[in-house]
Structures are given as structure tokens and as C-alpha cells.
Design an enzyme around this catalytic site. Structure first.
Site, mmCIF file in Angstrom:
data_model
loop_
_atom_site.group_PDB
_atom_site.id
_atom_site.type_symbol
_atom_site.label_atom_id
_atom_site.label_comp_id
_atom_site.label_asym_id
_atom_site.label_seq_id
_atom_site.Cartn_x
_atom_site.Cartn_y
_atom_site.Cartn_z
ATOM 1 N N ARG A 100 0.882 -1.192 0.000
ATOM 2 C CA ARG A 100 0.000 0.000 0.000
ATOM 3 C C ARG A 100 0.899 1.214 0.000
ATOM 4 O O ARG A 100 1.719 1.379 0.911
ATOM 5 C CB ARG A 100 -0.922 0.006 1.221
ATOM 6 C CG ARG A 100 -1.628 1.325 1.445
ATOM 7 C CD ARG A 100 -2.728 1.242 2.468
ATOM 8 N NE ARG A 100 -3.830 0.429 1.971
ATOM 9 C CZ ARG A 100 -5.004 0.299 2.589
ATOM 10 N NH1 ARG A 100 -5.218 0.935 3.736
ATOM 11 N NH2 ARG A 100 -5.949 -0.449 2.079
ATOM 12 N N ARG A 291 -12.568 -9.647 1.559
ATOM 13 C CA ARG A 291 -11.204 -9.240 1.221
ATOM 14 C C ARG A 291 -10.280 -10.463 1.294
ATOM 15 O O ARG A 291 -9.434 -10.674 0.435
ATOM 16 C CB ARG A 291 -10.706 -8.156 2.195
ATOM 17 C CG ARG A 291 -11.416 -6.814 2.082
ATOM 18 C CD ARG A 291 -11.132 -6.114 0.765
ATOM 19 N NE ARG A 291 -9.728 -5.924 0.534
ATOM 20 C CZ ARG A 291 -9.008 -4.888 0.979
ATOM 21 N NH1 ARG A 291 -9.598 -3.932 1.672
ATOM 22 N NH2 ARG A 291 -7.714 -4.777 0.705
HETATM 23 N N1 CP Z 1 -11.042 -0.893 2.859
HETATM 24 C C1 CP Z 1 -9.742 -0.865 3.247
HETATM 25 O O1 CP Z 1 -8.826 -0.906 2.412
HETATM 26 O O2 CP Z 1 -9.574 -0.861 4.581
HETATM 27 P P1 CP Z 1 -8.203 -0.505 5.333
HETATM 28 O O3 CP Z 1 -7.825 0.893 4.885
HETATM 29 O O4 CP Z 1 -8.537 -0.590 6.802
HETATM 30 O O5 CP Z 1 -7.166 -1.506 4.923
#
Ligand code: CP
Length: 308
Positions: A100, A291
């Protein structure tokens, strides 16, 4: 080498295969062990997370592997050393990398140098693991995806707006995004979604009026109006987005059996009302669980296709 950096890194047929595998894995979560060894998957977050970290960690363990969650504050990718050198190091330790980060160019640089599959766990431009889980959720609750109408209300220039356009078009859905002026999707992403939809029988459009957009929808989706990194714009965004709040009025414009998605975290009274997110049409907890199943299938699929 196959990566998953944006939704259209899978073809429509490949997306369908991953979703079918996800359904099988959800039905028998401990049967498939493609990461037995255990093989290691590196997981890094340059931004906050709850669902993505926990679902990847649990999913990698269920696949028989080891989730090596790296503290991004220590690694400081691109600061302490280059993204390319980080990729070369992690590619020697792990069978795949999940990251991320901020701009899409960062994850593209990681993928170009890693030598192992790289998965986008959210960038400023796309959130393709979330939309895979969302499509799995729609499939479970409403059946075949092709021909269904999915409406995204909110910041259509966001990663979720972009990923809904691409992922929905790949699945042959009719995707409508609706946003205040100044929050339209990237024209290149919209054009790409429309080109994909022309092949799959779906469509991708921007509908300015939120009620017109919600009319007859099978699926209504929203997300926070204040994406990560946009906190300084909170006051102006709250005022601009208010007509796009997913409340009982917009839900009433959708089909009687429409479902509601929110990728979470949610802010009740802002982008969605408590009556909707906590109401009978909401499937957000299934969506959050999915997920894990969708990402397990994706990792298994990518590792099967590393030679391509
Ligand atoms: N929806 C999602 O990506 O949640 P987080 O930001 O908590 O990982």
C-alpha cells in the site's frame, strides 16, 4: 511475470476465474495450500490500514504461507533506499510482495524490479483488491455480475471511483459514478473503462445528479469523502459532497432488492447514514470478510501464472 497493480491487469476471463476460485476457497478455506513451505509474502503499508493488513495476513496463513508484515516506518521505501533496490531485496526473500503506497508510479517501479508478483494494496489511483472483494460480494448476493448496475456515489476521482469503473466494466456491469463538480474520474481511466465495457457488454458513465444515478441500481456503493491524504480539505469536501450522502432517499431510488457496499472505514452521518449502513440492505461485513477470500484467490492465481 504477472502483477496486479490495477484492476485491468486481469482480463475479463481472468477476473471471472479469480472470482470463481475465491468462491471455492471461501467454501473450503483450509483446503488449498499453494504457499505451503511456508513460502513468504512480504506485506508493507505506507498508509494506515485495518482490513487490508488483517485480511492479507490471515489469507496468506490460510494458504500455508508466512505473511512477513514489514514496518514501513523502518523500511521507509524510497527514502532510506530506492524503490528499485527495495524491490530487488524483497524479491530475494519473498514469493510475492503486497504494498500500500502513494502514487501509482511507486508500485510500478516495485513491480519492474522485484522479480516476483506485486499486488497493489491501495495507491492514490486504484484499490483493485477492494473491488475484487466487492464483486465477490455482489456475486454472492445478487448472482451473475454481467448486466447489473453498480452506482458509486462520492469522490469519483478517488482510487475507489477508478477501480469500480475498471473492475465493473471487466465484469460486464453497468457502472455509473456520480460526484460533485471537480471530482470527476480521470478521463483516461473512464475512457479505458468504456473501451473494456464495449468488449464485455457493460457500460461506464458519469451521471451528475445523484438521484438519477441511483435510479434502478442493483448495487449502491460509497466511500469516505476524505480519502487518505485529503484531510486538509475536510471542510470544503463535507459541504460539497452532502447531496451525495447515501441515505434512505437515494436508497429508495434503487431497486427494492438493491445491496449497499462500503469498503470501510465508514463515517456515519457523512458519506452514509447509520440507517443505511446498519440497515437490511447493507452487506458491508460480508464485503470486509471477502477481502480475505478474494485476495487468497488472487495470490494463488498470480503464483500459478508467474511464467507468463
Ligand atoms: N477498505 C480498506 O482498504 O480498509 P483498510 O484501509 O482498513 O485496509
Amino acid at each position: 511475470m504477472r502483477h496486479f497493480l490495477r484492476d485491468d491487469d486481469l482480463t475479463p476471463a481472468e477476473q471471472g476465474a479469480v472470482l470463481e476460485l475465491a468462491q471455492r476457497m471461501k467454501a473450503a478455506p483450509y483446503d488449498a495450500k499453494p504457499l505451503a513451505g511456508p513460502r513468504t509474502v512480504a506485506v508493507l503499508f505506507d498508509k494506515p490500514t485495518l482490513r487490508t493488513q488483517s485480511s492479507f495476513a490471515a489469507g496468506i496463513a490460510e494458504l500455508g504461507g508466512f505473511p512477513m508484515v514489514i514496518d514501513a516506518n523502518l523500511a521507509r521505501v524510497g527514502v532510506r533506499e530506492s524503490i528499485a533496490d527495495t524491490a530487488r531485496v524483497l524479491g530475494r526473500q519473498a514469493s510475492a510482495i503486497v504494498w500500500r503506497t502513494f502514487d501509482q508510479s511507486r508500485i510500478e517501479e516495485m513491480a519492474a524490479n522485484a522479480g516476483v508478483p506485486v499486488v497493489n494494496a491501495l495507491t492514490d489511483q486504484f484499490h483493485p483488491c477492494q473491488t475484487l472483494a466487492d464483486l465477490l460480494t455482489v456475486k454472492e448476493h445478487r448472482g451473475d455480475l454481467a448486466g447489473q448496475t453498480l452506482v458509486f456515489l462520492g469522490d469519483a476521482a478517488s482510487n475507489m471511483g477508478h477501480s469500480y469503473l475498471l473492475a465493473g466494466a471487466l465484469a460486464g456491469m453497468h457502472v455509473r459514478v456520480s460526484a460533485p463538480s471537480g471530482f470527476a474520474p480521470d478521463p483516461a481511466v473512464l475512457a479505458r473503462a468504456q473501451a473494456i465495457a464495449a468488449q464485455t457488454g457493460g457500460s461506464a458513465s458519469v451521471v451528475a445528479d445523484p438521484k438519477a444515478a441511483a435510479e434502478g441500481a442493483d448495487v449502491l456503493a460509497t466511500d469516505t469523502w476524505i480519502s487518505m491524504g485529503k484531510e486538509e480539505q475536510e471542510a470544503e469536501r463535507l459541504s460539497a459532497f452532502l447531496p451525495w450522502q447515501l441515505g434512505d432517499d437515494l436508497l429508495a431510488a434503487a431497486r427494492d432488492d438493491a445491496i449497499v457496499l462500503h469498503c470501510l472505514p465508514a463515517y456515519r452521518g457523512k458519506e452514509i447514514t447509520a440507517s443505511v449502513i446498519d440497515g437490511p440492505r447493507s452487506v458491508v461485513w460480508d464485503e470486509a470478510e471477502n477481502r480475505r477470500h478474494a485476495q487468497k484467490a488472487l495470490l494463488a492465481w498470480l503464483l500459478e501464472h508467474t511464467d507468463e
